[in-house]
Design a protein around this motif. Structure first.
Motif, mmCIF file in Angstrom:
data_model
loop_
_atom_site.group_PDB
_atom_site.id
_atom_site.type_symbol
_atom_site.label_atom_id
_atom_site.label_comp_id
_atom_site.label_asym_id
_atom_site.label_seq_id
_atom_site.Cartn_x
_atom_site.Cartn_y
_atom_site.Cartn_z
ATOM 1 N N PHE A 65 0.854 -1.190 0.000
ATOM 2 C CA PHE A 65 0.000 0.000 0.000
ATOM 3 C C PHE A 65 0.886 1.236 0.000
ATOM 4 C CE2 PHE A 65 -2.546 -3.339 1.835
ATOM 5 C CZ PHE A 65 -3.824 -3.114 1.334
ATOM 6 N N ASP A 66 0.497 2.251 -0.787
ATOM 7 C CA ASP A 66 1.284 3.479 -0.817
ATOM 8 C C ASP A 66 0.912 4.378 0.352
ATOM 9 O OD1 ASP A 66 -1.107 4.772 -1.466
ATOM 10 O OD2 ASP A 66 -0.604 5.007 -3.580
ATOM 11 N N ALA A 67 1.494 5.571 0.403
ATOM 12 C CA ALA A 67 1.287 6.476 1.536
ATOM 13 C C ALA A 67 -0.159 6.939 1.650
ATOM 14 C CB ALA A 67 2.214 7.682 1.409
ATOM 15 N N ASP A 68 -0.908 6.874 0.553
ATOM 16 C CA ASP A 68 -2.325 7.251 0.584
ATOM 17 C C ASP A 68 -3.233 6.099 0.996
ATOM 18 O OD1 ASP A 68 -1.783 9.866 -0.246
ATOM 19 O OD2 ASP A 68 -1.790 9.274 -2.363
ATOM 20 N N GLY A 69 -2.652 4.927 1.223
ATOM 21 C CA GLY A 69 -3.451 3.771 1.615
ATOM 22 C C GLY A 69 -4.029 3.005 0.444
ATOM 23 N N THR A 70 -3.501 3.218 -0.762
ATOM 24 C CA THR A 70 -3.997 2.517 -1.955
ATOM 25 C C THR A 70 -3.187 1.256 -2.191
ATOM 26 O OG1 THR A 70 -4.666 4.611 -2.976
ATOM 27 C CG2 THR A 70 -4.437 2.707 -4.428
ATOM 28 N N TRP A 71 -3.894 0.140 -2.371
ATOM 29 C CA TRP A 71 -3.262 -1.144 -2.679
ATOM 30 C C TRP A 71 -2.752 -1.067 -4.104
ATOM 31 C CZ3 TRP A 71 -6.371 -6.408 -2.346
ATOM 32 C CH2 TRP A 71 -5.487 -7.481 -2.548
ATOM 33 N N ILE A 72 -1.428 -0.977 -4.276
ATOM 34 C CA ILE A 72 -0.872 -0.724 -5.597
ATOM 35 C C ILE A 72 -0.306 -1.972 -6.263
ATOM 36 C CG2 ILE A 72 -0.404 1.711 -5.188
ATOM 37 C CD1 ILE A 72 2.490 0.983 -4.563
ATOM 38 N N ARG A 73 0.065 -2.976 -5.490
ATOM 39 C CA ARG A 73 0.583 -4.198 -6.085
ATOM 40 C C ARG A 73 0.635 -5.302 -5.034
ATOM 41 N NH1 ARG A 73 7.084 -3.113 -6.825
ATOM 42 N NH2 ARG A 73 7.437 -2.032 -4.844
ATOM 43 N N THR A 74 0.844 -6.519 -5.516
ATOM 44 C CA THR A 74 0.946 -7.699 -4.653
ATOM 45 C C THR A 74 2.265 -8.399 -4.942
ATOM 46 O OG1 THR A 74 -1.465 -7.972 -4.716
ATOM 47 C CG2 THR A 74 -0.170 -9.857 -3.992
ATOM 48 N N LEU A 75 2.934 -8.854 -3.890
ATOM 49 C CA LEU A 75 4.155 -9.630 -4.043
ATOM 50 C C LEU A 75 3.832 -11.106 -3.862
ATOM 51 C CD1 LEU A 75 6.677 -7.523 -1.892
ATOM 52 C CD2 LEU A 75 5.915 -7.145 -4.254
ATOM 53 N N ASP A 76 4.150 -11.901 -4.856
ATOM 54 C CA ASP A 76 3.925 -13.344 -4.830
ATOM 55 C C ASP A 76 5.294 -14.007 -4.729
ATOM 56 O OD1 ASP A 76 2.940 -15.923 -5.136
ATOM 57 O OD2 ASP A 76 2.967 -15.803 -7.324
ATOM 58 N N LEU A 77 5.626 -14.518 -3.524
ATOM 59 C CA LEU A 77 6.984 -14.967 -3.247
ATOM 60 C C LEU A 77 7.018 -16.436 -2.845
ATOM 61 C CD1 LEU A 77 8.170 -11.927 -1.102
ATOM 62 C CD2 LEU A 77 8.272 -12.198 -3.580
ATOM 63 N N PRO A 78 8.137 -17.104 -3.090
ATOM 64 C CA PRO A 78 8.264 -18.494 -2.627
ATOM 65 C C PRO A 78 8.177 -18.569 -1.109
ATOM 66 C CG PRO A 78 9.999 -17.922 -4.193
ATOM 67 C CD PRO A 78 9.320 -16.652 -3.835
ATOM 68 N N ALA A 79 7.657 -19.670 -0.603
ATOM 69 C CA ALA A 79 7.554 -19.850 0.849
ATOM 70 C C ALA A 79 8.922 -19.890 1.509
ATOM 71 C CB ALA A 79 6.790 -21.134 1.154
#
Length: 397
Positions: free
Chosen positions: A348-362
């Motif tokens: 989330f950016d400083a305005d509280g907007t969900w801008i992206r998702t990180l999909d990472l290995p466990a």
């Protein structure tokens, strides 16, 4: 896909006046329930930096990493609890200095953790949960100061710090549990600006850690954390504190007067625990008990499972970790459930907007991150700890 939102009303916690305690909900605030954005980031296949060896000089061997930070020039500072040390490595991964040893004196540690939020090129902050002490080093690893930190005459539970050095803490609850069975702590948050200042209350009565109390013959119950239990998660900025209890897909921002000035909500998976989750958890724990050289492993496992199964909750927490960013934004990790093969972080950016998702290995346990990189703790094929920096690349939606 367009970012769809649903507007709902929530209560904002306002600082009380008169006899009202800080954080009393008195006024509604509109919150957008945010849908998943199109942008998904993954890590590049090979790390751009790897620190740690299976065999070699002691400074490259890790035993129980407890926090690490990537600095502005690409250097990495890490706390190694098993060796009672803080170390710094250059942008090329070469060891620069080591500070610390086991003990209770100045610059010594018994349970060291790095404090990422305020550690930077010039100052390194660490907390020793066994010595109840915060230690500050300069950029060359020289001791500047250390000071005792306790709250309500007891050790603190969790500690975070803002870039400006303000310390935010949560408190331990009554160590004597109620009746046997599951229960939940109520925690408080407080903050302090320095070694000589008192801890000021920020928020009280927060739904905290889920625990389970067990009976002991002829003794009071003992307790421990509940499997898949909720816990207060928080992260500090110079303007205030992001906080979430894991009871829904929501966090709030609390300013230094204890006022909730913002809430973020987002869409997420159903939080219900399913039979598949329970089966996956049981199978994983069974493998840990399985020992061909121990003929009694199976009855020990079945005895453990009979107790454990009775205390499993019916819902999962929504979140497990938070990382505040220097630009005012925040990263939130979704709670990883049995059977999940990936870790998911929401940015989330400083305005509280969900801008992206990180999909990472466990296998990657993120300890720090920036706009196009992550610093993660991982293990090699023989279980040796390492620190790796990976570039983030945009993946398929």
């Amino acid at each position: 896909m367009a970012n769809r939102v649903v507007t709902v009303l929530f209560l904002v916690a306002l600082a009380g006046c008169g006899d009202d305690p800080p954080g009393d909900p008195t006024e509604p605030i509109a919150v957008d329930v945010q849908a998943r954005p199109d942008v998904i980031m993954r890590v590049a296949e090979e790390p751009i930096l790897s620190i740690g060896l299976t065999q070699g000089p002691d400074e490259y061997l890790f035993d129980d990493i407890q926090g690490a930070v990537r600095l502005g020039d690409g250097s990495v500072v890490v706390a190694v609890r098993g060796m009672h040390e803080i170390r710094r490595f250059g942008p090329d991964g070469q060891h620069q200095w080591t500070q610390g040893r086991e003990g209770e004196g100045p610059g010594e540690y018994r349970g060291v953790r790095l404090l990422p939020g305020c550690t930077n090129d010039d100052l390194v902050f660490a907390y020793d949960f066994r010595n109840d002490r915060v230690t500050v080093l300069n950029g060359q690893g020289k001791l500047i100061r250390d000071n005792l930190i306790m709250w309500k005459q007891r050790p603190i539970l969790q500690i975070r710090c803002s870039p400006g050095g303000r310390l935010v803490v949560s408190d331990w609850r009554d160590p004597h549990p109620p009746d046997p069975g599951p229960y939940r702590w109520k925690n408080s948050l407080g903050f302090t600006d320095g070694r000589d200042s008192e801890i000021e209350v920020l928020r009280e009565g927060i739904p905290g850690e889920d625990r389970v109390a067990y009976m002991q013959a002829g003794a009071p119950p003992i307790s421990g954390p509940r499997t898949w239990g909720h816990e207060v998660e928080f992260s500090a900025t110079d303007a205030g504190v992001w906080m979430g209890t894991g009871d829904g897909y929501e966090i709030e921002f609390i300013d230094w007067k204890g006022i909730t000035t913002r809430r973020i909500q987002w869409q997420g998976r159903d939080l219900a625990v399913t039979p598949d989750h329970i089966a996956a958890y049981r199978d994983a724990r069974r493998k840990q008990f399985d020992n061909p050289s121990d003929p009694n492993w199976r009855p020990r496992f079945e005895g453990w499972w009979a107790v454990e199964r009775e205390t499993l909750p019916s819902i999962f927490p929504s979140i497990s970790r938070m990382l505040a960013q220097d630009d005012g934004g925040v990263w939130i990790q979704h709670y990883r459930r049995p059977g999940d093969e990936r870790r998911e972080w929401l940015v989330f950016d400083a305005d509280g907007t969900w801008i992206r998702t990180l999909d990472l290995p466990a296998s990657l346990l993120v300890v720090d991150g920036g706009s196009d990189w992550v610093l993660a703790q991982t293990r090699d094929d023989v279980g040796v700890q390492r620190l790796v920096v990976h570039k983030l690349v945009e993946g398929d939606g």
